[in-house]
Design a protein around this motif. Structure first.
Motif, short mmCIF file in Angstrom:
data_model
loop_
_atom_site.label_atom_id
_atom_site.label_comp_id
_atom_site.label_asym_id
_atom_site.label_seq_id
_atom_site.Cartn_x
_atom_site.Cartn_y
_atom_site.Cartn_z
N ASP A 32 0.83 -1.21 0.00
CA ASP A 32 0.00 0.00 0.00
C ASP A 32 0.87 1.26 0.00
OD1 ASP A 32 -2.33 -1.47 -0.01
OD2 ASP A 32 -2.66 -1.31 2.16
N ILE A 33 1.93 1.25 0.79
CA ILE A 33 2.83 2.40 0.85
C ILE A 33 3.56 2.56 -0.47
CG2 ILE A 33 4.87 3.36 1.99
CD1 ILE A 33 3.94 1.89 4.55
N LEU A 34 4.03 1.47 -1.03
CA LEU A 34 4.73 1.52 -2.32
C LEU A 34 3.80 2.06 -3.41
CD1 LEU A 34 7.14 0.88 -4.16
CD2 LEU A 34 6.34 -1.50 -4.25
N GLU A 35 2.58 1.59 -3.42
CA GLU A 35 1.61 2.06 -4.43
C GLU A 35 1.33 3.55 -4.27
OE1 GLU A 35 -2.68 0.63 -6.24
OE2 GLU A 35 -2.31 0.39 -4.09
N ASN A 36 1.19 4.00 -3.02
CA ASN A 36 0.95 5.42 -2.76
C ASN A 36 2.13 6.27 -3.22
OD1 ASN A 36 -0.60 7.63 -1.45
ND2 ASN A 36 1.15 7.66 -0.05
N ASN A 37 3.35 5.80 -2.97
CA ASN A 37 4.54 6.52 -3.40
C ASN A 37 4.64 6.58 -4.92
OD1 ASN A 37 5.36 7.08 -0.79
ND2 ASN A 37 6.68 5.27 -0.64
N ALA A 38 4.26 5.48 -5.57
CA ALA A 38 4.28 5.44 -7.03
C ALA A 38 3.32 6.47 -7.61
CB ALA A 38 3.92 4.05 -7.53
N GLY A 39 2.16 6.63 -6.98
CA GLY A 39 1.19 7.60 -7.45
C GLY A 39 1.65 9.03 -7.24
N LYS A 40 2.34 9.30 -6.15
CA LYS A 40 2.79 10.66 -5.85
C LYS A 40 4.03 11.06 -6.66
CE LYS A 40 3.27 10.24 -1.41
NZ LYS A 40 3.51 10.59 0.03
#
Length: 367
Positions: A257-265
């Protein structure tokens, strides 16, 4: 199309409601729950609205009596949002499951209805039974019950739970399980229960893990759940080798979830590629672990391999969360830092020699 049973529909409804609660109420304060006992206590009490504290309690005692599949789904779900919350509530679930399987009707009627409602909370403290030489806690048969003396090295939930299930070794090597208070308690006959200050751990400090000193504690026959053969806990560990793997599976999802959020930002293509690759591995492993549940018959070695894969996937996903968060992940308050430490804890939770060996072999073979 085969319609699901009313029981399955009820369990699905509970799980769906629980996930919504985790997303809206637990996830935003996950870091606080790691260190704040008041916040964690409040979150635990909120589980009553889902009948969740009675997840493993039979319906005859007012519980949900959830299927093994639902229980494992929940096991993997909660650590995605908070490791401390998952770690604390599972102590109560384990105690309820043990009580439900006891033949002591007096104990079951005394505790299970209240446990299902959250009026009584109970933890566990019997990991010392895995020590086959020089048992830390012994039980001597006496008139009307047993005399307990020694140490309980690990009990989680001090200040949250009123009781815990204790495990002691009998002179013939068998294991005695009983219910005792999780508060300092002297007995008129001279017995005593004392508890250490909460241990300072690297993560989940708010769960209040303590050690106990047991001095000539009299455990009456009425307070005994059961007496098991000498190697019963090792046989159980082998049978349930996947059990703790579902917590690691949920922890891996937290890292994703954190990795996905970072990828989006950050809008960096390689972050999205890393997320997709690890997410596919998580999906494949999740499907394999759930497919290995009873009534499916699988070998111990296969289930052990899945447990170890879950441990290492949690570590890899948590590490990916740290790396993708850059220097900010060094902050104690950063979610990636917390999930990384949770991955460490879940790598040794319920550890046996077989799990330790297989985990180390995987590390040694990794290139």
């Amino acid at each position: 199309m085969k319609l699901s049973s009313p029981e399955n529909q009820a369990e699905t409804a509970v799980t769906s409601s629980l996930q919504a609660f985790l997303e809206t109420d637990i996830a935003p304060k996950a870091n606080r729950l790691d260190t704040d006992t008041i916040a964690l206590q409040r979150a635990l009490s909120q589980l009553n609205q889902f009948q969740f504290l009675g997840l493993r309690v039979p319906k005859v005692y007012g519980g949900l009596e959830a299927s093994l599949l639902t229980f494992r789904q929940v096991q993997a779900l909660i650590p995605r949002y908070s490791g401390a919350f998952a770690f604390l509530q599972t102590q109560h679930q384990s105690a309820a499951s043990l009580l439900a399987n006891s033949e002591n009707q007096v104990l079951k009627e005394r505790y299970l209805p209240a446990m299902a409602k959250g009026e009584t909370l109970m933890g566990v403290g019997f990991s010392q039974l895995r020590r086959t030489h020089n048992p830390p806690l012994t039980a001597i048969p006496v008139e009307g019950g047993y005399q307990l003396a020694g140490k309980v090295p690990w009990i989680t939930g001090y200040g949250y739970f009123q009781y815990f299930i204790i495990g002691a070794t009998l002179p013939d090597g068998k294991a005695l399980y009983g219910v005792v208070p999780l508060i300092p308690t002297p007995q008129p006959e001279g017995g005593n229960l004392e508890f250490s200050s909460p241990m300072q751990l690297s993560v989940m400090n708010a769960t209040n893990t303590v050690a106990a000193t047991v001095e000539n504690w009299f455990l009456s026959e009425e307070e005994v759940l059961f007496i098991k053969p000498a190697n019963a806990i090792h046989d159980s560990d082998k049978k349930n080798v996947l059990h703790h793997g579902f917590y690691a599976l949920g922890c891996a999802r937290a890292g994703l979830d954190i990795l996905e959020n970072n990828a989006g930002k950050k809008e960096l293509p390689f972050l999205e590629e890393s997320h997709q690759t690890l997410a596919q591995k998580h999906q494949s492993l999740s499907e394999a672990m759930f497919a290995a549940l009873p009534p499916t018959e699988t070998s111990f070695q296969y289930r052990l391999s899945l447990r170890v894969k879950a441990i290492h996937l949690a570590q890899r996903c948590a590490h990916a969360a740290v790396i993708s968060s850059s220097g900010a992940a060094n902050a104690q308050s950063h979610p990636a830092q917390r999930v990384y430490r949770e991955a460490l804890l879940f790598s040794v939770s319920g550890q046996t020699k077989a799990v330790m060996e297989a985990s180390l072999n995987t590390i040694a073979d990794y290139v």
